[in-house]
Scaffold this motif. Structure first.
Motif, mmCIF file in Angstrom:
data_model
loop_
_atom_site.group_PDB
_atom_site.id
_atom_site.type_symbol
_atom_site.label_atom_id
_atom_site.label_comp_id
_atom_site.label_asym_id
_atom_site.label_seq_id
_atom_site.Cartn_x
_atom_site.Cartn_y
_atom_site.Cartn_z
ATOM 1 N N ASP A 1 8.503 0.989 24.533
ATOM 2 C CA ASP A 1 8.511 2.353 24.000
ATOM 3 C C ASP A 1 9.839 2.518 23.271
ATOM 4 O O ASP A 1 10.900 2.520 23.906
ATOM 5 N N LEU A 2 9.782 2.621 21.961
ATOM 6 C CA LEU A 2 10.981 2.561 21.134
ATOM 7 C C LEU A 2 11.172 3.843 20.335
ATOM 8 O O LEU A 2 10.229 4.340 19.701
ATOM 9 N N SER A 3 12.389 4.355 20.340
ATOM 10 C CA SER A 3 12.759 5.450 19.457
ATOM 11 C C SER A 3 13.313 4.864 18.165
ATOM 12 O O SER A 3 13.542 3.654 18.051
ATOM 13 N N LEU A 4 13.567 5.713 17.193
ATOM 14 C CA LEU A 4 14.175 5.243 15.948
ATOM 15 C C LEU A 4 15.557 4.663 16.235
ATOM 16 O O LEU A 4 15.940 3.625 15.668
ATOM 17 N N ALA A 5 16.298 5.303 17.128
ATOM 18 C CA ALA A 5 17.618 4.791 17.501
ATOM 19 C C ALA A 5 17.499 3.440 18.195
ATOM 20 O O ALA A 5 18.339 2.549 17.991
ATOM 21 N N ASP A 6 16.457 3.241 18.990
ATOM 22 C CA ASP A 6 16.244 1.944 19.653
ATOM 23 C C ASP A 6 16.027 0.844 18.624
ATOM 24 O O ASP A 6 16.570 -0.264 18.750
ATOM 25 N N LEU A 7 15.191 1.112 17.614
ATOM 26 C CA LEU A 7 14.949 0.108 16.579
ATOM 27 C C LEU A 7 16.248 -0.306 15.907
ATOM 28 O O LEU A 7 16.517 -1.490 15.694
ATOM 29 N N ARG A 8 17.078 0.683 15.580
ATOM 30 C CA ARG A 8 18.337 0.397 14.889
ATOM 31 C C ARG A 8 19.316 -0.356 15.781
ATOM 32 O O ARG A 8 20.051 -1.240 15.314
ATOM 33 N N ALA A 9 19.333 -0.027 17.071
ATOM 34 C CA ALA A 9 20.331 -0.597 17.980
ATOM 35 C C ALA A 9 19.931 -1.968 18.514
ATOM 36 O O ALA A 9 20.787 -2.838 18.708
ATOM 37 N N ARG A 10 18.642 -2.180 18.750
ATOM 38 C CA ARG A 10 18.210 -3.387 19.448
ATOM 39 C C ARG A 10 17.913 -4.575 18.530
ATOM 40 O O ARG A 10 17.894 -5.714 18.989
ATOM 41 N N PHE A 11 17.675 -4.287 17.235
ATOM 42 C CA PHE A 11 17.225 -5.363 16.355
ATOM 43 C C PHE A 11 18.084 -5.397 15.097
ATOM 44 O O PHE A 11 18.527 -4.357 14.606
ATOM 45 N N PRO A 12 18.316 -6.606 14.548
ATOM 46 C CA PRO A 12 19.124 -6.696 13.323
ATOM 47 C C PRO A 12 18.418 -6.060 12.138
ATOM 48 O O PRO A 12 17.198 -6.171 11.992
ATOM 49 N N GLU A 13 19.208 -5.416 11.311
ATOM 50 C CA GLU A 13 18.648 -4.764 10.124
ATOM 51 C C GLU A 13 18.300 -5.808 9.070
ATOM 52 O O GLU A 13 18.982 -6.824 8.923
ATOM 53 N N ALA A 14 17.234 -5.569 8.346
ATOM 54 C CA ALA A 14 16.798 -6.482 7.283
ATOM 55 C C ALA A 14 16.336 -5.662 6.080
ATOM 56 O O ALA A 14 15.775 -4.567 6.235
ATOM 57 N N THR A 15 16.593 -6.198 4.889
ATOM 58 C CA THR A 15 16.139 -5.561 3.651
ATOM 59 C C THR A 15 15.344 -6.573 2.835
ATOM 60 O O THR A 15 15.776 -7.718 2.669
ATOM 61 N N VAL A 16 14.178 -6.150 2.356
ATOM 62 C CA VAL A 16 13.308 -6.994 1.530
ATOM 63 C C VAL A 16 12.958 -6.224 0.266
ATOM 64 O O VAL A 16 12.530 -5.064 0.335
ATOM 65 N N THR A 17 13.167 -6.862 -0.881
ATOM 66 C CA THR A 17 12.730 -6.281 -2.146
ATOM 67 C C THR A 17 11.286 -6.706 -2.378
ATOM 68 O O THR A 17 10.997 -7.904 -2.506
ATOM 69 N N ALA A 18 10.379 -5.744 -2.407
ATOM 70 C CA ALA A 18 8.956 -6.090 -2.487
ATOM 71 C C ALA A 18 8.192 -5.029 -3.259
ATOM 72 O O ALA A 18 8.524 -3.841 -3.237
ATOM 73 N N THR A 19 7.141 -5.492 -3.913
ATOM 74 C CA THR A 19 6.228 -4.608 -4.637
ATOM 75 C C THR A 19 5.108 -4.171 -3.705
ATOM 76 O O THR A 19 4.547 -4.979 -2.980
ATOM 77 N N MET A 20 4.808 -2.892 -3.738
ATOM 78 C CA MET A 20 3.666 -2.333 -3.023
ATOM 79 C C MET A 20 2.620 -1.951 -4.068
ATOM 80 O O MET A 20 2.952 -1.373 -5.108
ATOM 81 N N GLN A 21 1.354 -2.247 -3.790
ATOM 82 C CA GLN A 21 0.294 -1.964 -4.772
ATOM 83 C C GLN A 21 -0.980 -1.561 -4.051
ATOM 84 O O GLN A 21 -1.389 -2.202 -3.082
ATOM 85 N N CYS A 22 -1.606 -0.521 -4.548
ATOM 86 C CA CYS A 22 -2.886 -0.088 -4.007
ATOM 87 C C CYS A 22 -3.991 -1.041 -4.456
ATOM 88 O O CYS A 22 -3.985 -1.520 -5.599
ATOM 89 N N ALA A 23 -4.944 -1.319 -3.580
ATOM 90 C CA ALA A 23 -6.074 -2.174 -3.944
ATOM 91 C C ALA A 23 -6.906 -1.563 -5.067
ATOM 92 O O ALA A 23 -7.650 -2.261 -5.748
ATOM 93 N N GLY A 24 -6.777 -0.246 -5.285
ATOM 94 C CA GLY A 24 -7.501 0.427 -6.350
ATOM 95 C C GLY A 24 -6.719 0.573 -7.638
ATOM 96 O O GLY A 24 -7.195 1.258 -8.562
ATOM 97 N N ASN A 25 -5.561 -0.054 -7.729
ATOM 98 C CA ASN A 25 -4.782 0.028 -8.966
ATOM 99 C C ASN A 25 -5.634 -0.421 -10.150
ATOM 100 O O ASN A 25 -6.364 -1.404 -10.068
ATOM 101 N N ARG A 26 -5.545 0.342 -11.257
ATOM 102 C CA ARG A 26 -6.309 0.091 -12.490
ATOM 103 C C ARG A 26 -7.811 0.329 -12.303
ATOM 104 O O ARG A 26 -8.625 -0.121 -13.109
ATOM 105 N N ARG A 27 -8.192 1.086 -11.281
ATOM 106 C CA ARG A 27 -9.619 1.375 -11.071
ATOM 107 C C ARG A 27 -10.222 2.106 -12.266
ATOM 108 O O ARG A 27 -11.403 1.901 -12.606
ATOM 109 N N ALA A 28 -9.435 2.955 -12.925
ATOM 110 C CA ALA A 28 -9.960 3.735 -14.041
ATOM 111 C C ALA A 28 -10.528 2.843 -15.135
ATOM 112 O O ALA A 28 -11.500 3.211 -15.808
ATOM 113 N N ASP A 29 -9.943 1.664 -15.318
ATOM 114 C CA ASP A 29 -10.442 0.758 -16.352
ATOM 115 C C ASP A 29 -11.891 0.368 -16.099
ATOM 116 O O ASP A 29 -12.675 0.193 -17.040
ATOM 117 N N MET A 30 -12.248 0.203 -14.835
ATOM 118 C CA MET A 30 -13.587 -0.289 -14.498
ATOM 119 C C MET A 30 -14.698 0.689 -14.874
ATOM 120 O O MET A 30 -15.864 0.297 -14.973
#
Length: 359
Positions: free
Chosen positions: A68-97
């Motif tokens: 059972d983890l609070s936001l403070a628990d996540l920050r305190a118990r685990f090392p911080e990590a940053t990932v540069t990533a693209t997020m995309q909806c599966a319906g992107n460009r649906r209008a074209d169809m």
């Protein structure tokens, strides 16, 4: 921080309940990292209001936890990590169809996509702390605070992807806390997969021996052949959408633009899921001839998009601009919308075409 209504005013809103919106394409292309206020919003239910001070994340299931983890628990118990990533909806460009036949769902242009620096902790670190056994044939199911048709939103991913270094429990986006519409206080970020697999407003993670039975996982986000209809579709026969296909889009100039004859900058993005984009071809005559664009990709960000740019010399008249990308496996995109059409309008990944008028 601007209000939600002010941020909505900057976007092309497809629906307010649930809230779904995308940025204008020229603004999307303006920055390699998409500002949070310009990032597309995909919601399946109303936006939940969550107090970060009392928020908790539970972790349980097959041979793990409970935690059972609070936001403070996540920050305190685990090392911080940053990932540069693209997020995309599966319906992107649906209008074209829709040019082929009607499709269901929000009529996204090519803006249901964005790239950010996601900061949090690695989901794998949390699962290992809960006692998970790497290599097991298990699934990691997420349950969220938002409600869809009377049930909490829920999806799952394979344990192997959950343990991958790039998969995060994120609490920040581009160095700032998540906005409410982007999952505050914490969300999953599963790079390379469709955005549906990166649930927002998390409240529970369960390790189990089967995929989630939530309708969002079991019934929706399935890819069907073109001869299947809404009436004949059997979810058990559909392909569950996870890794996103090779895709590219023209962001500038916009559709219907009236341009002056001569040199015209053409810009856009390309994305290849978990592979690299190695080439982007651009045409000013609907695909009869092609030129290669200049690529911009950030080193050390394998799950982020590639920006591309080219200058075309366009004579007077109507022109159909087209773009196609190539990935590190030597694959390219299908030419025609007919080749990828399906009644749900998912994974629209044929050549992106933009008609312009040159005076």
């Amino acid at each position: 921080m601007s209000s939600l209504s002010e941020r909505m005013a900057r976007l092309i809103v497809h629906g307010e309940h649930p809230y779904n919106a995308e940025p204008p394409l020229p603004r999307l292309r303006a920055s390699y990292r998409t500002p949070a206020g310009d990032f597309y919003v995909r919601s399946h239910g109303d936006l939940p209001e969550i107090d970060a001070a009392t928020w908790r994340l539970s972790v349980d299931g097959e041979g793990v936890g409970p935690l059972d983890l609070s936001l403070a628990d996540l920050r305190a118990r685990f090392p911080e990590a940053t990932v540069t990533a693209t997020m995309q909806c599966a319906g992107n460009r649906r209008a074209d169809m829709r040019a082929v036949a009607p499709v269901s769902g929000d009529t996204w242009d090519a803006g249901a996509i964005g790239t950010a620096d996601w900061t949090g902790v690695r989901l794998g670190d949390v699962l290992r702390a809960a006692g998970v056994t790497p290599g097991a044939d298990l699934h990691v199911a997420f349950e969220s605070h938002d409600v869809v048709e009377g049930r909490p939103y829920g999806v799952s991913i394979a344990l192997a992807k959950a343990l991958a270094d790039e998969t995060l429990l994120a609490f920040a986006m581009n160095g700032a806390p998540l906005l409410p519409e982007h999952g505050f206080p914490a969300r999953a970020v599963v790079p390379g997969f469709a955005g549906v697999r990166s649930p927002k407003w998390l409240r529970r993670i369960t390790v189990q021996d089967h995929p989630s039975t939530n309708p969002m996982q079991a019934d929706d986000y399935k890819l069907f052949p073109p001869d299947v209809t809404a009436e004949t579709a059997d979810p058990a026969e559909g392909h569950t959408i996870e890794t996103m296909p090779l895709n590219a889009a023209i962001c500038e100039p916009p559709r219907g633009a009236r341009l002056e004859a001569g040199e015209t900058p053409v810009r856009g993005y390309a994305i290849a899921g978990d592979r690299a984009v190695v080439r982007v071809d651009v045409s000013g005559d609907g695909g009869r001839s092609w030129r290669q664009a200049t690529l911009e990709h950030e080193a050390g960000a394998p799950f982020a998009w590639t920006f591309w740019e080219i200058v075309l010399d366009l004579p007077p008249g109507e022109h159909e601009l087209a773009v196609r990308a190539w990935d590190s496996a030597g694959q390219t995109q299908p030419a025609l919308l007919d080749d990828t059409w399906n009644f749900k309008g998912y994974l629209s990944a044929s050549w992106h075409r933009v008609r312009v008028e040159v005076a």
